[in-house]
Design a protein around this motif. Structure first.
Motif, short mmCIF file in Angstrom:
data_model
loop_
_atom_site.label_atom_id
_atom_site.label_comp_id
_atom_site.label_asym_id
_atom_site.label_seq_id
_atom_site.Cartn_x
_atom_site.Cartn_y
_atom_site.Cartn_z
N THR A 263 39.13 -55.59 -91.27
CA THR A 263 38.86 -56.79 -92.06
C THR A 263 37.66 -56.52 -92.97
O THR A 263 36.83 -55.66 -92.68
CB THR A 263 38.56 -57.98 -91.15
N ILE A 264 37.61 -57.28 -94.07
CA ILE A 264 36.51 -57.10 -95.01
C ILE A 264 35.18 -57.40 -94.32
O ILE A 264 35.02 -58.43 -93.66
CB ILE A 264 36.68 -58.04 -96.23
N GLY A 265 34.22 -56.49 -94.47
CA GLY A 265 32.93 -56.67 -93.81
C GLY A 265 32.19 -55.35 -93.72
O GLY A 265 32.47 -54.40 -94.47
N PRO A 266 31.26 -55.23 -92.76
CA PRO A 266 30.43 -54.01 -92.65
C PRO A 266 31.25 -52.74 -92.45
O PRO A 266 30.84 -51.66 -92.87
CB PRO A 266 29.54 -54.30 -91.45
N MET A 267 32.40 -52.87 -91.77
CA MET A 267 33.21 -51.67 -91.51
C MET A 267 33.69 -51.02 -92.80
O MET A 267 33.79 -49.79 -92.88
CB MET A 267 34.41 -52.03 -90.63
N VAL A 268 33.99 -51.82 -93.80
CA VAL A 268 34.47 -51.28 -95.08
C VAL A 268 33.38 -50.41 -95.71
O VAL A 268 33.64 -49.32 -96.22
CB VAL A 268 34.87 -52.42 -96.04
N GLY A 269 32.14 -50.89 -95.67
CA GLY A 269 31.04 -50.11 -96.23
C GLY A 269 30.87 -48.78 -95.53
O GLY A 269 30.62 -47.76 -96.16
N LYS A 270 30.98 -48.78 -94.19
CA LYS A 270 30.85 -47.53 -93.44
C LYS A 270 31.96 -46.55 -93.82
O LYS A 270 31.74 -45.36 -93.98
CB LYS A 270 30.89 -47.82 -91.94
N LEU A 271 33.19 -47.06 -93.93
CA LEU A 271 34.30 -46.19 -94.30
C LEU A 271 34.12 -45.62 -95.70
O LEU A 271 34.42 -44.44 -95.95
CB LEU A 271 35.62 -46.98 -94.21
N ARG B 201 31.35 -44.88 -97.04
CA ARG B 201 30.31 -43.84 -96.94
C ARG B 201 30.78 -42.63 -96.16
O ARG B 201 30.01 -41.71 -95.91
CB ARG B 201 29.05 -44.43 -96.31
N GLY B 202 32.05 -42.62 -95.74
CA GLY B 202 32.60 -41.47 -95.04
C GLY B 202 32.42 -41.51 -93.54
O GLY B 202 32.63 -40.51 -92.85
N GLU B 203 32.02 -42.67 -92.99
CA GLU B 203 31.80 -42.80 -91.56
C GLU B 203 33.08 -43.29 -90.85
O GLU B 203 33.86 -44.06 -91.40
CB GLU B 203 30.66 -43.77 -91.29
N THR B 204 33.26 -42.83 -89.63
CA THR B 204 34.37 -43.30 -88.79
C THR B 204 33.95 -44.59 -88.09
O THR B 204 32.79 -44.73 -87.66
CB THR B 204 34.73 -42.23 -87.76
N VAL B 205 34.89 -45.54 -87.95
CA VAL B 205 34.57 -46.80 -87.28
C VAL B 205 35.53 -47.00 -86.10
O VAL B 205 36.63 -46.45 -86.05
CB VAL B 205 34.67 -48.00 -88.26
N THR B 206 35.08 -47.79 -85.13
CA THR B 206 35.89 -48.10 -83.94
C THR B 206 36.11 -49.59 -83.86
O THR B 206 35.15 -50.38 -83.88
CB THR B 206 35.19 -47.60 -82.67
N LEU B 207 37.39 -50.00 -83.74
CA LEU B 207 37.73 -51.42 -83.63
C LEU B 207 37.45 -51.94 -82.23
O LEU B 207 37.17 -51.16 -81.30
CB LEU B 207 39.21 -51.62 -83.99
N ASP B 208 37.52 -53.25 -82.06
CA ASP B 208 37.24 -53.87 -80.77
C ASP B 208 38.19 -53.38 -79.68
O ASP B 208 37.81 -53.30 -78.50
CB ASP B 208 37.34 -55.40 -80.88
N ASP B 209 39.41 -53.04 -80.08
CA ASP B 209 40.36 -52.57 -79.06
C ASP B 209 40.26 -51.08 -78.80
O ASP B 209 41.09 -50.50 -78.09
CB ASP B 209 41.79 -52.93 -79.50
N GLY B 210 39.23 -50.44 -79.38
CA GLY B 210 39.01 -49.02 -79.15
C GLY B 210 39.70 -48.10 -80.14
O GLY B 210 39.54 -46.87 -80.08
N THR B 211 40.44 -48.65 -81.08
CA THR B 211 41.12 -47.83 -82.08
C THR B 211 40.10 -47.21 -83.02
O THR B 211 39.22 -47.89 -83.56
CB THR B 211 42.12 -48.67 -82.89
N VAL B 212 40.21 -45.91 -83.22
CA VAL B 212 39.32 -45.19 -84.13
C VAL B 212 40.00 -45.08 -85.50
O VAL B 212 41.15 -44.63 -85.59
CB VAL B 212 38.98 -43.79 -83.59
N VAL B 213 39.28 -45.51 -86.55
CA VAL B 213 39.81 -45.45 -87.92
C VAL B 213 38.94 -44.48 -88.73
O VAL B 213 37.71 -44.66 -88.81
CB VAL B 213 39.83 -46.84 -88.58
N LYS B 214 39.58 -43.48 -89.30
CA LYS B 214 38.87 -42.50 -90.12
C LYS B 214 38.95 -42.87 -91.60
O LYS B 214 39.92 -43.54 -92.03
CB LYS B 214 39.46 -41.12 -89.90
N PRO B 215 37.97 -42.46 -92.41
CA PRO B 215 37.96 -42.85 -93.84
C PRO B 215 39.23 -42.48 -94.58
O PRO B 215 39.74 -43.27 -95.39
CB PRO B 215 36.76 -42.06 -94.38
#
Length: 784
Positions: A234-242, A244-258
């Motif tokens: 969802t639109i928010g801080p995670m988008v900014g991290k992605l 910048r080339g950073e990997t993020v983890t969703l609440d259900d543990g799913t890892v999303v790569k840029p």
């Protein structure tokens, strides 16, 4: 060949902290110094927010500020420059560091007193000064920082921080990896190359060179909203991290790569290489370097986009170097910065000279055109991927119009002069000047035995060419102190030699005449140990030797007339870089001091040698009131002509007495009269004080020089009554006995020519006067 583009003006870059920097959308590789005749080699890598310099020889700071077109097209300005990468420990690569550092300091703190040492400032003012100091980080082989730190001791400013960095350099825009290679001092070049292994600990510092592998950070892709939805973002801080080339983890543990949510952006990903092979003894180590070899033979993203060669001409054209170059991928471009390249063209200097030429063609000759090199016609090197540097050239690595481009400034002396002559006041002053001219024609001088020709203009001896007439750091119009004095057909003296004096000499005389003049230079006089009076010495000495060698003329060491403290600087150069002692004979100014024991064998000469070899009646160094061990000088010729040069000084009785009844007084006049307080603190003279010295000395002719860089175009006399024997010095001004009487008559026309510039100075003076009066009133109110 590179395309020539119209000028475009991007938004002005703002200096930002590294933590705030973003991956740049524009990366340019900009030629600052071409390495051509009379020019050092230097390169500037620019982005929207940052600058990175590779090598900084004499004149680099001035060249970087010269071209409007280049600055607009490629962000090629010095603001934001903090990192300088040096390829090899040599004066050719580092001689401009002090001037550059001082310029960056004045940019960072425009209110800084350039002419005032901190030691002399009011302590109460220092305590409230929160302006940060300029800092230059130097990257390079062992010991490169020593040159800058030593040179800094010759500056009146102490606001310069020079630090040495080690290892891989990286920031959000660029990473730079140093690749060391080494000189085999035992290599017999006639027997061919052998594999050589060296290390920085076992070799002299000058036997280590660095190539720089530069990798701009890749541009991040653009966020694809549809892909984000599919991935559960969802639109928010995670988008900014992605982004910048950073990997993020969703609440259900799913890892999303840029790469899952970004659309790819097509841009150059290959690195570029900056290299200087100082001499052929470095070639075995260079050719055997595994890290370079693997990339040279690679294709695709592992190959090089462009290689910048700063290797000397004789190395670059050698069979060994060309064989090594042939191993690069066929899509790699090559940019050459050495003497095969074109001269760097200082367009603003040429424009200023064309304006002055309106006032007097004799005194201000049009400068010879920069020579355009045609390497492929003279060298057995022809490759469509090889480009020789020229003024205004840059390589667009990332941005619009990729590849080699050229953004030169247009210059037409006739158009420049035509525009100036639209001014009615100037035309009126020129008419008055022409009516008052009493200069004898050349035909009236044909019988003179001492008539000569220099730079296309006839002269009577002694003749003078003012190559540098500014103080402190050089600016776009006035260079640092340097005056060429020709006493006869084959006797030339150089009075002081600030940074880039050889470059100034080369640009005034042209290559052929400069070589002849250097062969006739018998002495170099250094008045004192501030850098703006001697940092051009090493280049002059080396170029003078080349002038003899090219024509296979027996070499005679020059007389170096300088304070005894010069020995320390010469010894440093001898120990840290190379020996120059065979190029000179040292004559110390101080007759009352014995040469100190420093275990440095330096050939010497005496005052008697100076008198004999310069064919003088007297040679008199005169202690003056500036820094410790500062000197003026009096030259008395057998012909009866006496010339006095003040160096830097307050009004000085010693000089008045020694130069009484002289024919020519060249006196420093750093400050306007309203800045007498600055003059006293920094031990310089004001305009009126300099003229008063000439009056007390009963000098027949007075020439004022060494002006504050506040006055790049014209000196503001502000309605002063000037003596009839006073002239003003400009860079590239030539004077002889035939034109000395003309100099005072030029002042009204020069004032009209630069009336707009003088109006700005007048406005500053009025504001400064009002501010001082207001402060005085406040102080009186507080004490009453």
């Amino acid at each position: 060949m590179p395309k020539r583009k119209g000028e475009k003006v991007p938004a002005m870059a703002k200096k930002v902290k590294p933590s705030q920097m973003k991956v740049p959308s524009t990366v340019n590789i900009v030629v600052i110094g071409t390495g051509g005749p009379g020019t050092s080699h230097s390169l500037l890598v620019t982005t929207e927010t940052a600058r990175y310099m590779f090598n900084c020889g004499e004149g680099t700071q001035r060249l970087a500020a010269m071209s409007k077109g280049l600055r607009a097209a490629a962000y090629a300005k010095l603001s934001g420059l903090e990192n300088i990468f040096i390829t090899h420990k040599s004066w050719e690569n580092t001689g401009g560091l002090l001037g550059l550092s001082m310029t960056l300091e004045s940019q960072l703190n425009p209110e800084s007193k350039v002419y005032m040492s901190k030691k002399k400032e009011d302590p109460s003012k220092k305590s409230v000064n929160t302006t940060p100091s300029a800092q230059i980080t130097i990257h390079g082989p062992p010991g490169v920082e020593k040159i800058a730190l030593m040179a800094r001791k010759f500056s009146e400013s102490t606001n310069l921080e020079i630090v040495k960095a080690e290892g891989l350099f990286t920031d959000p825009a660029l990473s730079v990896q140093a690749i060391p290679f080494y000189e085999d001092q035992k290599l017999d070049l006639h027997q061919g190359a052998k594999k050589f292994k060296g290390n920085e600990q076992s070799l002299p510092e000058t036997s280590v060179a660095y190539a720089y592998l530069c990798q701009p950070k890749p541009v991040m892709g653009k966020i694809n909203v549809e892909k984000c939805v599919d991935a559960g973002i969802t639109i928010g801080p995670m988008v900014g991290k992605l982004q910048r080339g950073e990997t993020v983890t969703l609440d259900d543990g799913t890892v999303v790569k840029p790469e899952q949510v970004l659309d790819a952006v097509h841009s150059e990903r290959r690195p570029f290489l900056v290299i200087e092979c100082p001499n052929l003894r470095f070639m075995p180590s260079l050719t055997a370097h595994e890290g370079l070899s693997s990339r040279m033979s690679s294709h695709g993203e592992d190959s090089f986009a462009v290689v910048i060669h700063m290797s000397p001409e004789e190395v670059f054209t050698s069979e060994q170097y060309q064989a090594w170059m042939s191993r690069f991928c066929g899509t790699t471009k090559h940019l050459v910065l050495n003497r095969s390249a074109e001269e760097a063209d200082l367009i603003r200097v040429r424009t200023h000279q064309a304006m002055l030429n309106i006032v007097s063609k004799d005194v201000f000759p049009i400068l010879p055109s920069a020579q355009v090199a045609s390497p492929n016609e003279t060298k057995d090197i022809s490759n469509e991927n090889i480009f020789y540097a020229c003024s205004g050239m840059h390589y667009v690595y990332r941005g619009k119009d990729l590849g080699f481009q050229c953004s030169p400034d247009d210059f037409d002396p006739a158009e420049t002069q035509k525009a100036c002559l639209n001014d009615i006041e100037l035309r009126e002053q020129l008419d008055r000047l022409n009516q008052s001219q009493t200069v004898p024609t050349l035909s009236e001088n044909k019988d003179e035995q001492d008539l000569t020709v220099a730079n296309g203009i006839h002269h009577l001896y002694p003749s003078m060419v003012f190559l540098g007439t500014g103080s402190s750091e050089p600016n776009k119009i006035r260079g640092q102190s340097c005056i060429v004095v020709q006493l006869s057909d084959d006797i030339v003296i150089i009075l002081d030699c600030g940074e880039d004096s050889y470059g100034q000499l080369h640009r005034f005389y042209g290559q052929k005449e400069a070589k002849k003049l250097l062969q006739n230079v018998k002495a170099i006089f250094v008045s004192h140990m501030h850098g703006d009076h001697h940092l051009g010495l090493f280049s002059l000495l080396k170029e003078r030797k080349k002038a003899f060698d090219v024509d296979k003329i027996p070499f005679t060491p020059v007389l170096l007339l300088a304070p005894i403290q010069m020995r320390r600087w010469l010894k440093f150069y001898h120990q840290e870089m190379e020996s120059l002692s065979h190029l000179l004979r040292f004559v110390k100014h101080q007759t009352d001091l014995k040469t100190f024991a420093d275990n440095f064998d330096l050939p010497s000469a005496t005052f008697e040698d100076v008198v004999q070899e310069l064919q003088l009646d007297e040679y008199i160094p005169v202690p003056v009131d500036h820094c410790k061990n500062a000197f003026g000088v009096v030259f008395k010729q057998g012909s009866g002509c006496t010339m006095v040069y003040s160096g830097d000084t307050r009004p000085c009785g010693n000089l008045v007495d020694a130069g009484m009844d002289c024919d020519i007084l060249i006196h420093e006049a750093t400050h306007e009269d309203a800045l007498i307080a600055h003059a006293k603190v920094s031990k310089h003279s004001t305009f009126t004080e300099a003229m008063d010295v000439g009056s007390k000395m009963k000098a027949k002719h007075i020439i004022l020089t060494h002006f504050s860089q506040r006055y790049p175009h014209m000196v503001p006399f502000f309605d002063m009554e000037l003596p009839e024997n006073v002239g003003i010095a400009f860079d590239n001004m030539q004077v002889c006995s035939r034109t000395l009487d003309t100099l005072p008559k030029l002042i009204p026309s020069l004032t009209a020519l630069f009336s707009e510039k003088l109006q700005h100075l007048e406005i500053r003076r009025i504001k400064r006067t009002r501010e001082q009066a207001e402060k005085q009133n406040q102080m009186e109110a507080q004490t009453s």
